[in-house]
Design a protein around this motif. Sequence first.
Motif, short mmCIF file in Angstrom:
data_model
loop_
_atom_site.label_atom_id
_atom_site.label_comp_id
_atom_site.label_asym_id
_atom_site.label_seq_id
_atom_site.Cartn_x
_atom_site.Cartn_y
_atom_site.Cartn_z
N LEU A 1 25.13 -38.43 32.90
CA LEU A 1 24.00 -37.07 33.47
C LEU A 1 22.46 -37.21 32.71
O LEU A 1 22.28 -36.41 32.68
CB LEU A 1 24.83 -35.95 32.53
N GLY A 2 22.64 -38.65 32.95
CA GLY A 2 20.91 -38.89 32.16
C GLY A 2 21.11 -38.77 30.59
O GLY A 2 21.50 -39.44 29.89
N ASP A 3 19.34 -39.47 30.59
CA ASP A 3 18.73 -40.03 29.20
C ASP A 3 19.88 -40.96 28.46
O ASP A 3 20.58 -41.19 27.82
CB ASP A 3 19.07 -38.59 28.41
N VAL A 4 19.93 -41.95 29.43
CA VAL A 4 20.88 -42.76 29.19
C VAL A 4 19.69 -44.03 28.06
O VAL A 4 20.19 -44.97 26.54
CB VAL A 4 21.09 -44.15 30.70
N VAL A 5 18.61 -43.85 27.54
CA VAL A 5 17.48 -44.46 26.80
C VAL A 5 17.01 -43.41 26.04
O VAL A 5 17.28 -42.22 26.14
CB VAL A 5 16.34 -45.20 27.59
N GLY A 6 16.37 -43.91 24.96
CA GLY A 6 15.16 -43.04 23.93
C GLY A 6 15.58 -42.95 22.68
O GLY A 6 16.79 -42.77 23.31
N TYR A 7 15.21 -42.88 21.86
CA TYR A 7 15.44 -42.61 20.56
C TYR A 7 15.76 -43.72 20.13
O TYR A 7 15.88 -43.82 18.83
CB TYR A 7 16.67 -40.93 20.44
N GLY A 8 17.29 -44.34 20.36
CA GLY A 8 17.62 -45.17 19.58
C GLY A 8 17.16 -46.81 20.02
O GLY A 8 16.25 -46.80 20.18
N ALA A 9 18.21 -47.70 19.52
CA ALA A 9 17.57 -49.09 19.05
C ALA A 9 17.91 -49.64 19.89
O ALA A 9 17.80 -51.23 20.70
CB ALA A 9 17.72 -49.36 17.72
N ASP A 10 18.89 -49.73 20.90
CA ASP A 10 19.52 -50.38 22.13
C ASP A 10 19.16 -50.60 23.63
O ASP A 10 20.41 -50.06 23.97
CB ASP A 10 21.02 -50.94 20.91
N ALA A 11 18.49 -49.96 24.01
CA ALA A 11 18.03 -49.48 25.50
C ALA A 11 18.58 -50.52 26.39
O ALA A 11 19.27 -49.94 27.81
CB ALA A 11 16.53 -48.65 25.37
N ALA A 12 18.44 -52.21 26.23
CA ALA A 12 19.14 -52.59 26.80
C ALA A 12 20.16 -52.73 27.43
O ALA A 12 20.66 -53.10 28.66
CB ALA A 12 18.32 -54.08 26.14
N GLY A 13 21.22 -53.12 26.67
CA GLY A 13 22.67 -52.84 26.12
C GLY A 13 23.23 -51.46 27.04
O GLY A 13 23.78 -52.07 27.60
N CYS A 14 22.50 -50.77 26.36
CA CYS A 14 23.29 -49.39 27.55
C CYS A 14 23.10 -48.86 28.57
O CYS A 14 23.83 -48.80 29.94
CB CYS A 14 22.67 -48.05 26.48
N VAL A 15 21.49 -49.65 28.55
CA VAL A 15 21.40 -49.45 30.42
C VAL A 15 22.57 -50.60 31.31
O VAL A 15 22.90 -50.51 32.28
CB VAL A 15 20.01 -49.98 30.92
N ALA A 16 22.11 -51.44 30.55
CA ALA A 16 23.18 -52.13 31.33
C ALA A 16 24.93 -52.02 31.59
O ALA A 16 26.11 -52.33 32.28
CB ALA A 16 23.64 -53.96 30.61
N LEU A 17 25.93 -51.34 30.28
CA LEU A 17 26.45 -50.59 30.48
C LEU A 17 27.47 -49.89 31.08
O LEU A 17 27.88 -49.87 31.69
CB LEU A 17 27.13 -50.22 29.43
N VAL A 18 25.44 -48.82 31.04
CA VAL A 18 25.89 -47.85 31.81
C VAL A 18 26.21 -48.35 33.84
O VAL A 18 26.83 -47.92 34.70
CB VAL A 18 24.93 -46.62 31.66
N ARG A 19 25.53 -49.19 33.88
CA ARG A 19 25.37 -49.62 35.28
C ARG A 19 26.52 -50.34 35.49
O ARG A 19 27.13 -50.35 37.21
CB ARG A 19 23.52 -50.57 35.92
N GLU A 20 26.88 -51.32 34.67
CA GLU A 20 28.24 -51.35 35.00
C GLU A 20 29.66 -50.98 34.97
O GLU A 20 30.50 -51.27 36.22
CB GLU A 20 29.05 -52.72 33.80
N ARG A 21 29.42 -49.42 34.50
CA ARG A 21 30.52 -48.93 34.13
C ARG A 21 30.69 -47.60 35.36
O ARG A 21 31.94 -46.87 35.70
CB ARG A 21 31.17 -48.30 32.40
#
Length: 233
Positions: free
Chosen positions: A34-54
């Motif tokens: 439901l949004g805000d995959v990124v922001g605040y934290g340190a690992d934006a690229a890893g989180c985007v990759a996992l969300v896209r995959e899963r």
Amino acid sequence: MKLALISDIHSNLPALETALACIDEYGADAIYCLGDVVGYGADAAGCVALVRERCAGVVLGNHDEAVALERGLEYLPKEAQIAALHNRAQLSEEQRQYLAGLPLRLEVHGCTFVHATPFQPEAWIRLDTYQTAQLQFEHFTTDVCFLGHTHIPAVMSNRLGVLRVRRGHRFLINVGSVGQPRDGNPRLCVAFFDTETFAYELLRLPYDVERAAARIEAEGLPTSLARRLKLGR
């Protein structure tokens, strides 16, 4: 159909990995973010990759918009602006385009998914009054609308006194935050909803907060962002 629901990951990779491991253990037919995959934290690229995959579907959050398009940065707190620019530099151009292309709203499986509100989802309204919450029911037609944004889990019905999700009523359900809870409980939130039985369950899970905080500090982001993870605020 059993749905798993996550929101407000905010570049917190340890929390996201724990949430996904829980979903794998419990089982779900599909995962929606439901949004805000990124922001605040340190690992934006890893989180985007996992969300896209899963995830079967993802909606746009205000921090996703700020990171991908540098739009609305001025409305974020100063430390969030710093993190957004950090996250933007960390993402590939293709990942930024992915975030920029996310829809503001999805309607699938008899449910509505938004980040903040079904009414003017692009305005990032906070549901902080009864009147504002009740207005939302005029702007979606499904029985259930799932959302995040405030990082505080809640169940709101269109009728007073209805506190448990069940058929015959309509609901706004805030599934809380994976990566940055703000209700005084640092444990992450992950939710499950059965579209056939209307069974709804919100789980609170411990994760490696120290690892997430250390990553924030290692990336040179404001220490306040690391501290708030430990406090759940």
